[in-house]
Design an enzyme around this catalytic site. Structure first.
Site, short mmCIF file in Angstrom:
data_model
loop_
_atom_site.label_atom_id
_atom_site.label_comp_id
_atom_site.label_asym_id
_atom_site.label_seq_id
_atom_site.Cartn_x
_atom_site.Cartn_y
_atom_site.Cartn_z
N SER A 51 -15.39 25.27 12.77
CA SER A 51 -15.18 25.28 11.32
C SER A 51 -16.42 24.76 10.63
O SER A 51 -17.42 24.42 11.27
CB SER A 51 -14.00 24.39 10.95
N GLY A 75 0.85 -1.20 0.00
CA GLY A 75 0.00 0.00 0.00
C GLY A 75 0.87 1.23 0.00
O GLY A 75 1.48 1.58 1.02
N ASN A 115 -6.02 0.65 1.95
CA ASN A 115 -7.18 1.43 2.35
C ASN A 115 -8.27 0.54 2.96
O ASN A 115 -8.40 -0.63 2.58
CB ASN A 115 -7.73 2.23 1.16
N LYS A 171 -6.93 3.08 18.13
CA LYS A 171 -6.90 3.92 16.95
C LYS A 171 -8.30 4.48 16.65
O LYS A 171 -8.47 5.67 16.39
CB LYS A 171 -6.37 3.12 15.74
N LEU A 172 -9.31 3.62 16.73
CA LEU A 172 -10.68 4.09 16.49
C LEU A 172 -11.07 5.12 17.54
O LEU A 172 -11.69 6.15 17.23
CB LEU A 172 -11.67 2.92 16.52
N VAL A 173 -10.69 4.86 18.77
CA VAL A 173 -11.08 5.76 19.86
C VAL A 173 -10.37 7.10 19.72
O VAL A 173 -10.96 8.17 19.93
CB VAL A 173 -10.78 5.10 21.23
N CYS A 225 -10.42 9.69 7.15
CA CYS A 225 -10.39 8.86 8.36
C CYS A 225 -11.49 9.12 9.38
O CYS A 225 -12.10 8.17 9.88
CB CYS A 225 -9.04 9.01 9.05
N ASN A 233 -9.40 8.61 16.98
CA ASN A 233 -10.06 9.41 15.95
C ASN A 233 -11.46 9.84 16.38
O ASN A 233 -11.90 10.94 16.04
CB ASN A 233 -10.10 8.63 14.62
N ASP A 274 2.64 -1.78 -4.40
CA ASP A 274 1.22 -1.43 -4.57
C ASP A 274 0.71 -2.13 -5.82
O ASP A 274 1.47 -2.37 -6.77
CB ASP A 274 1.08 0.09 -4.73
P1 NAI Z 1 -4.57 5.19 0.27
O1 NAI Z 1 -5.85 4.94 -0.44
O2 NAI Z 1 -3.87 6.48 0.07
O3 NAI Z 1 -3.53 4.03 -0.09
C1 NAI Z 1 -3.84 2.68 -0.04
C2 NAI Z 1 -3.07 1.98 -1.16
O4 NAI Z 1 -3.23 0.58 -1.02
C3 NAI Z 1 -3.55 2.33 -2.56
O5 NAI Z 1 -2.49 2.86 -3.31
C4 NAI Z 1 -4.03 0.99 -3.14
O6 NAI Z 1 -3.76 0.85 -4.52
C5 NAI Z 1 -3.24 0.00 -2.32
N1 NAI Z 1 -3.84 -1.33 -2.27
C6 NAI Z 1 -5.11 -1.68 -1.95
N2 NAI Z 1 -5.25 -3.01 -1.98
C7 NAI Z 1 -4.05 -3.53 -2.33
C8 NAI Z 1 -3.59 -4.84 -2.51
N3 NAI Z 1 -4.39 -5.91 -2.32
N4 NAI Z 1 -2.30 -5.03 -2.88
C9 NAI Z 1 -1.50 -3.97 -3.07
N5 NAI Z 1 -1.88 -2.69 -2.89
C10 NAI Z 1 -3.15 -2.47 -2.51
O7 NAI Z 1 -4.88 4.96 1.81
P2 NAI Z 1 -4.18 5.69 3.07
O8 NAI Z 1 -4.75 7.03 3.26
O9 NAI Z 1 -2.71 5.51 2.97
O10 NAI Z 1 -4.73 4.80 4.26
C11 NAI Z 1 -4.28 3.47 4.49
C12 NAI Z 1 -4.78 3.03 5.84
O11 NAI Z 1 -4.20 3.85 6.86
C13 NAI Z 1 -6.28 3.12 6.02
O12 NAI Z 1 -6.72 2.05 6.79
C14 NAI Z 1 -6.46 4.42 6.79
O13 NAI Z 1 -7.62 4.42 7.58
C15 NAI Z 1 -5.21 4.44 7.66
N6 NAI Z 1 -4.76 5.76 8.06
C16 NAI Z 1 -4.78 6.80 7.17
C17 NAI Z 1 -4.31 8.05 7.56
C18 NAI Z 1 -4.34 9.20 6.60
O14 NAI Z 1 -4.11 10.32 7.04
N7 NAI Z 1 -4.59 9.01 5.32
C19 NAI Z 1 -3.79 8.30 8.90
C20 NAI Z 1 -3.77 7.14 9.73
C21 NAI Z 1 -4.26 5.93 9.31
#
Ligand code: NAI
Length: 476
Positions: A271, A11, A90, A222-224, A278, A226, A36
């Site tokens: 705001s 990811g 994701n 983590k859920l709590v 998230c 957020n 990815d």
């Molecule tokens: P994102 O959507 O930016 O990136 C996820 C990536 O995973 C995508 O590039 C997708 O192509 C890839 N992917 C999905 N399934 C796949 C697979 N089977 N094999 C290979 N690659 C795969 O998501 P983001 O924002 O990075 O979030 C990831 C996780 O982290 C989520 O669970 C989110 O809730 C958590 N999170 C996100 C934060 C944020 O600020 N964006 C902060 C803290 C946690």
């Protein structure tokens, strides 16, 4: 488990990319590969223009890439070679079937678990970095254990290591985290796996800031976290409506309340509502979890956080319509900011999308300016909410804020970009239709200075400007 020398992250998104860049930067002895399934995204990570914007990210990636940081589409190879694998895919809210609109969709996490089971070939520490519901590690573990049956040399430990970075300050948060949380099994093998991951973080995070817990506490925390953050915003936003109705000022109230050290002054800014990928997803995930556990009272309590957020966005859009003499039909309205917060180009669940949608339903013509969000992304997001035909008819995206504001009846500020405070508002006022209005959904502009220029102003959480009303214009 041997000492961690090869880390793989599945990811390459907002979390996987920056997190692994930081690990590579801080741990020269560890080889980090980010993989990815989206090959185009991997190409971008390998190019001069990275797929996401974060202050300080480019420098770190460009310095480490090709040395101990690699971006690849060859997922099987990376998994085979890894000692430790982060799952950082994701986990969006489900859009279908059971739990639609509430539960997180775990199909991507499960698919990665199956890929790991298929290609591991040897012992691996598997780390949930994605935000998942409590007990997700059990499902991952079950899939991995099944693979062990046919292949005795396989050995797995599943850890929970949720990420707490905030977009916009990701590199700062990663370099200097308030805490790192690692959950694992209490068995001797579990403790060894936890210690292996602790050792990675210890390269730059003081040991006392690395918290180790059982797996379920870590997942739930983590859920709590957020939910509490989102709740702070909904709490102050609820109070902003009381302020508007009474003559209190929400910034003054927030300051007075936040000075109490038991409450604290952070995350107390009213705001137009929280956005991002998230907060809503994770609060809904908590609500769904509580409902599944027959804890309806708890579910209802947390659902209120989402309801206030939706209401605040709608309330702000309604205020704009009301103050523009109850019609925005065919009026040009300049929208300043489309990202869900400043210093990121991410628009997922941005309040700007929802306010824009409400205004488009009233047939306003939107002139949108955001310093980091590309035109294609604005059109894509709004196309999902309305129809491509409406977007074509009603939305124009500008590269220049002065052009966006020209001939507009109003400016609506929906993201708190610092640059908005530096604009020449006298020049902007002169180019607009009069009376010209500004609606500040982020409390970043100097209302008094704007009124002196001649704007009608409305800011979340402050009462109508009495002095202004004396002159008989509409009620602010
Ligand atoms: P994102 O959507 O930016 O990136 C996820 C990536 O995973 C995508 O590039 C997708 O192509 C890839 N992917 C999905 N399934 C796949 C697979 N089977 N094999 C290979 N690659 C795969 O998501 P983001 O924002 O990075 O979030 C990831 C996780 O982290 C989520 O669970 C989110 O809730 C958590 N999170 C996100 C934060 C944020 O600020 N964006 C902060 C803290 C946690």
């Amino acid at each position: 488990f041997k000492k961690v020398e090869r880390v793989v992250c599945v990811g390459a998104g907002y979390v996987g990319g920056p997190t692994c860049a930081m690990i590579a930067h801080k741990c020269p002895g560890i080889t980090v590969t980010v993989v990815d399934m989206n090959a185009a995204k991997i190409d971008e990570w390998n190019s001069d223009k990275l797929p996401i914007f974060e202050h300080g990210l480019d420098e770190i990636v460009f310095a480490a890439r090709g040395k101990n940081l690699f971006f690849s589409s060859d997922i099987p190879k990376a998994i085979r070679e890894a000692d430790l694998i982060f799952i950082s895919v994701n986990t969006p809210t489900k859009t279908y079937g059971r739990g639609k609109g509430m539960a997180p969709d775990l199909k991507y996490v499960e698919s990665v678990a199956r890929t790991i089971a298929q290609y591991a070939g040897g012992p691996k520490i598997v780390v949930e970095k994605s935000t998942v519901p409590v007990k997700a590690a059990e499902s991952i573990g079950c899939i991995l254990r099944d693979a062990q049956k046919n292949c005795p040399e396989l050995k797995f430990q599943v850890l929970s290591n949720p990420e707490f970075l905030a977009e916009g300050t990701a590199m700062r948060d990663l370099a200097n985290p308030d805490r790192v949380l690692i959950g694992g099994e209490s068995s001797p093998e579990g403790a060894l796996a936890v210690e292996a991951l602790v050792t990675v973080y210890e390269n730059w995070v003081p040991r006392e800031r690395i918290i180790t817990t059982n797996t379920w506490s870590s997942e739930l925390s983590k859920l709590v976290a957020n939910a509490f953050l989102a709740q702070r915003i909904s709490s102050i936003n609820a109070i902003s409506a009381v302020c508007e109705a009474t003559g209190a000022d929400v910034s003054e109230v927030a300051h007075a309340v936040g000075c109490d050290t038991r409450i604290g002054n952070k995350f107390l800014k009213a705001s137009v509502g929280f956005g991002g990928s998230c907060f809503q997803k994770d609060v809904l995930s908590l609500v769904y979890l509580c409902e599944s556990l027959n804890l309806q009272k708890v579910a209802d309590y947390w659902h209120g956080v989402i309801e206030i957020n939706d209401w605040q966005r709608r309330r702000f859009a309604d205020k704009i319509i009301a103050e523009l003499f109850n019609t925005v039909t065919d009026k040009k309205i300049a929208v300043f900011g489309f990202a869900f917060k400043k210093d990121t180009g991410d628009t997922r669940e941005s309040s700007a999308i929802h306010v824009s949608k409400h205004l488009m339903e009233e047939h306003a013509r939107l002139a949108i300016y955001d310093p980091k969000v590309p035109k294609s992304q604005v059109l894509y997001e709004l196309g999902l909410q309305t129809s491509p035909a409406d977007v074509e008819k009603l939305v124009t995206v500008y590269n220049d804020p002065y052009e966006a504001a020209k001939d507009a009846h109003a400016i609506v500020v929906l993201t708190e970009w610092d640059e908005f405070t530096t604009f020449d508002f006298s020049r902007i006022h002169a180019s607009m239709r009069h009376p010209a209005a500004i609606f500040d959904g982020r409390l970043i502009l100097d209302q008094k200075a704007l009124r002196e220029i001649g704007f009608r102003t409305f800011a979340i959480g402050s009462a109508p400007d009495q002095a202004y009303n004396l002159f008989g214009t509409s009620g602010y």
